[in-house]
Write a protein that holds these residues in place. Structure first.
Motif, PDB file in Angstrom:
ATOM      1  N   LYS A   7      20.818 -39.274   9.479  1.00  0.00           N
ATOM      2  CA  LYS A   7      22.149 -38.793   9.813  1.00  0.00           C
ATOM      3  C   LYS A   7      22.503 -39.177  11.239  1.00  0.00           C
ATOM      4  O   LYS A   7      21.637 -39.281  12.101  1.00  0.00           O
ATOM      5  CB  LYS A   7      22.221 -37.269   9.682  1.00  0.00           C
ATOM      6  N   LYS A   8      23.823 -39.358  11.500  1.00  0.00           N
ATOM      7  CA  LYS A   8      24.265 -39.597  12.866  1.00  0.00           C
ATOM      8  C   LYS A   8      24.261 -38.287  13.637  1.00  0.00           C
ATOM      9  O   LYS A   8      24.152 -37.209  13.050  1.00  0.00           O
ATOM     10  CB  LYS A   8      25.649 -40.235  12.880  1.00  0.00           C
ATOM     11  N   GLY A   9      24.356 -38.380  14.958  1.00  0.00           N
ATOM     12  CA  GLY A   9      24.378 -37.190  15.801  1.00  0.00           C
ATOM     13  C   GLY A   9      23.173 -37.133  16.713  1.00  0.00           C
ATOM     14  O   GLY A   9      22.429 -38.094  16.852  1.00  0.00           O
ATOM     15  N   GLY A  10      22.967 -36.006  17.355  1.00  0.00           N
ATOM     16  CA  GLY A  10      21.862 -35.838  18.289  1.00  0.00           C
ATOM     17  C   GLY A  10      20.549 -35.538  17.579  1.00  0.00           C
ATOM     18  O   GLY A  10      20.503 -34.751  16.642  1.00  0.00           O
ATOM     19  N   HIS A  11      19.505 -36.197  17.996  1.00  0.00           N
ATOM     20  CA  HIS A  11      18.162 -35.969  17.459  1.00  0.00           C
ATOM     21  C   HIS A  11      17.203 -35.756  18.621  1.00  0.00           C
ATOM     22  O   HIS A  11      17.457 -36.221  19.732  1.00  0.00           O
ATOM     23  CB  HIS A  11      17.689 -37.180  16.638  1.00  0.00           C
ATOM     24  N   LYS A  12      16.114 -35.076  18.355  1.00  0.00           N
ATOM     25  CA  LYS A  12      15.051 -34.924  19.348  1.00  0.00           C
ATOM     26  C   LYS A  12      13.813 -35.642  18.825  1.00  0.00           C
ATOM     27  O   LYS A  12      13.451 -35.489  17.661  1.00  0.00           O
ATOM     28  CB  LYS A  12      14.714 -33.449  19.581  1.00  0.00           C
ATOM     29  N   VAL A  13      13.218 -36.439  19.689  1.00  0.00           N
ATOM     30  CA  VAL A  13      11.996 -37.154  19.331  1.00  0.00           C
ATOM     31  C   VAL A  13      10.858 -36.556  20.154  1.00  0.00           C
ATOM     32  O   VAL A  13      10.869 -36.620  21.385  1.00  0.00           O
ATOM     33  CB  VAL A  13      12.128 -38.671  19.609  1.00  0.00           C
ATOM     34  N   ASN A  14       9.919 -35.935  19.455  1.00  0.00           N
ATOM     35  CA  ASN A  14       8.752 -35.342  20.103  1.00  0.00           C
ATOM     36  C   ASN A  14       7.624 -36.371  20.145  1.00  0.00           C
ATOM     37  O   ASN A  14       7.276 -36.940  19.118  1.00  0.00           O
ATOM     38  CB  ASN A  14       8.274 -34.115  19.323  1.00  0.00           C
ATOM     39  N   VAL A  15       7.081 -36.590  21.326  1.00  0.00           N
ATOM     40  CA  VAL A  15       5.948 -37.498  21.471  1.00  0.00           C
ATOM     41  C   VAL A  15       4.792 -36.691  22.070  1.00  0.00           C
ATOM     42  O   VAL A  15       4.907 -36.154  23.168  1.00  0.00           O
ATOM     43  CB  VAL A  15       6.287 -38.696  22.386  1.00  0.00           C
ATOM     44  N   LYS A  16       3.703 -36.616  21.311  1.00  0.00           N
ATOM     45  CA  LYS A  16       2.539 -35.850  21.771  1.00  0.00           C
ATOM     46  C   LYS A  16       1.309 -36.739  21.785  1.00  0.00           C
ATOM     47  O   LYS A  16       1.168 -37.655  20.991  1.00  0.00           O
ATOM     48  CB  LYS A  16       2.293 -34.652  20.863  1.00  0.00           C
ATOM     49  N   TYR A  17       0.434 -36.411  22.715  1.00  0.00           N
ATOM     50  CA  TYR A  17      -0.865 -37.080  22.808  1.00  0.00           C
ATOM     51  C   TYR A  17      -1.897 -35.997  23.077  1.00  0.00           C
ATOM     52  O   TYR A  17      -1.733 -35.220  24.013  1.00  0.00           O
ATOM     53  CB  TYR A  17      -0.853 -38.132  23.931  1.00  0.00           C
ATOM     54  N   GLY A  18      -2.895 -35.938  22.239  1.00  0.00           N
ATOM     55  CA  GLY A  18      -3.896 -34.881  22.405  1.00  0.00           C
ATOM     56  C   GLY A  18      -3.297 -33.500  22.232  1.00  0.00           C
ATOM     57  O   GLY A  18      -3.749 -32.538  22.856  1.00  0.00           O
ATOM     58  N   GLY A  19      -2.251 -33.398  21.420  1.00  0.00           N
ATOM     59  CA  GLY A  19      -1.630 -32.112  21.154  1.00  0.00           C
ATOM     60  C   GLY A  19      -0.655 -31.658  22.220  1.00  0.00           C
ATOM     61  O   GLY A  19      -0.067 -30.594  22.110  1.00  0.00           O
ATOM     62  N   LYS A  20      -0.457 -32.450  23.290  1.00  0.00           N
ATOM     63  CA  LYS A  20       0.459 -32.062  24.371  1.00  0.00           C
ATOM     64  C   LYS A  20       1.600 -33.078  24.469  1.00  0.00           C
ATOM     65  O   LYS A  20       1.408 -34.267  24.215  1.00  0.00           O
ATOM     66  CB  LYS A  20      -0.288 -31.995  25.698  1.00  0.00           C
ATOM     67  N   HIS A  21       2.776 -32.581  24.862  1.00  0.00           N
ATOM     68  CA  HIS A  21       3.949 -33.444  25.019  1.00  0.00           C
ATOM     69  C   HIS A  21       3.710 -34.495  26.112  1.00  0.00           C
ATOM     70  O   HIS A  21       3.190 -34.190  27.188  1.00  0.00           O
ATOM     71  CB  HIS A  21       5.187 -32.622  25.399  1.00  0.00           C
ATOM     72  N   ALA A  22       4.111 -35.708  25.830  1.00  0.00           N
ATOM     73  CA  ALA A  22       4.117 -36.769  26.841  1.00  0.00           C
ATOM     74  C   ALA A  22       5.245 -36.456  27.830  1.00  0.00           C
ATOM     75  O   ALA A  22       6.191 -35.735  27.480  1.00  0.00           O
ATOM     76  CB  ALA A  22       4.352 -38.119  26.172  1.00  0.00           C
ATOM     77  N   PRO A  23       5.163 -36.961  29.073  1.00  0.00           N
ATOM     78  CA  PRO A  23       6.238 -36.705  30.036  1.00  0.00           C
ATOM     79  C   PRO A  23       7.606 -37.108  29.486  1.00  0.00           C
ATOM     80  O   PRO A  23       7.759 -38.191  28.936  1.00  0.00           O
ATOM     81  CB  PRO A  23       5.858 -37.571  31.236  1.00  0.00           C
ATOM     82  N   GLY A  24       8.566 -36.208  29.587  1.00  0.00           N
ATOM     83  CA  GLY A  24       9.917 -36.455  29.098  1.00  0.00           C
ATOM     84  C   GLY A  24      10.141 -36.003  27.666  1.00  0.00           C
ATOM     85  O   GLY A  24      11.277 -35.962  27.196  1.00  0.00           O
ATOM     86  N   SER A  25       9.091 -35.707  26.936  1.00  0.00           N
ATOM     87  CA  SER A  25       9.203 -35.279  25.542  1.00  0.00           C
ATOM     88  C   SER A  25       9.567 -33.794  25.489  1.00  0.00           C
ATOM     89  O   SER A  25       9.068 -33.027  26.315  1.00  0.00           O
ATOM     90  CB  SER A  25       7.873 -35.505  24.828  1.00  0.00           C
TER      91      SER A  25
END
Length: 110
Positions: A7-25
């Motif tokens: 779908k169009k519109g705003g989305h959030k992309v979660n990026v994790k490494y070792g169970g923790k969010h990467a900087p900016g995620s």
């Protein structure tokens, strides 16, 4: 990793490494609608069915304001054999382009 938004519109992309969010995620990613070439309008004397005069400058306008995101590519070449015609494409406004060219000789171009 590849993802395909449905779908169009705003989305959030979660990026994790070792169970923790990467900087900016999570990253906020706007999704624009697909481009639709059927909504591009091309007008002007350089594309009229009555034709153009060889050796005389002519022009046409590409209006892609309702077509969504996309790139404009213009190529004019004689049917059969011959080299493509030089086209000067100038952005006139947001998603509106003026294309100028000179057909070097009589014939059908596409």
């Amino acid at each position: 990793v590849t993802y395909y938004p449905k779908k169009k519109g705003g989305h959030k992309v979660n990026v994790k490494y070792g169970g923790k969010h990467a900087p900016g995620s999570p990253f906020k990613v706007p999704i624009s609608p697909k481009s639709d070439a059927s909504k591009v309008k091309v007008t002007g004397p350089g594309v009229e069915k009555t034709g153009v005069q060889p050796g005389k400058p002519t022009w046409f306008i590409i209006n892609a304001t309702e077509a969504g995101k996309g790139d404009v590519h213009v190529k004019i070449e004689p049917r059969g054999r011959g080299r493509p015609v030089d086209v000067n494409v100038t952005e006139e406004g947001k998603d509106t382009f003026r294309c100028e060219y000179v057909a070097p000789e009589e014939g059908e171009y596409r």
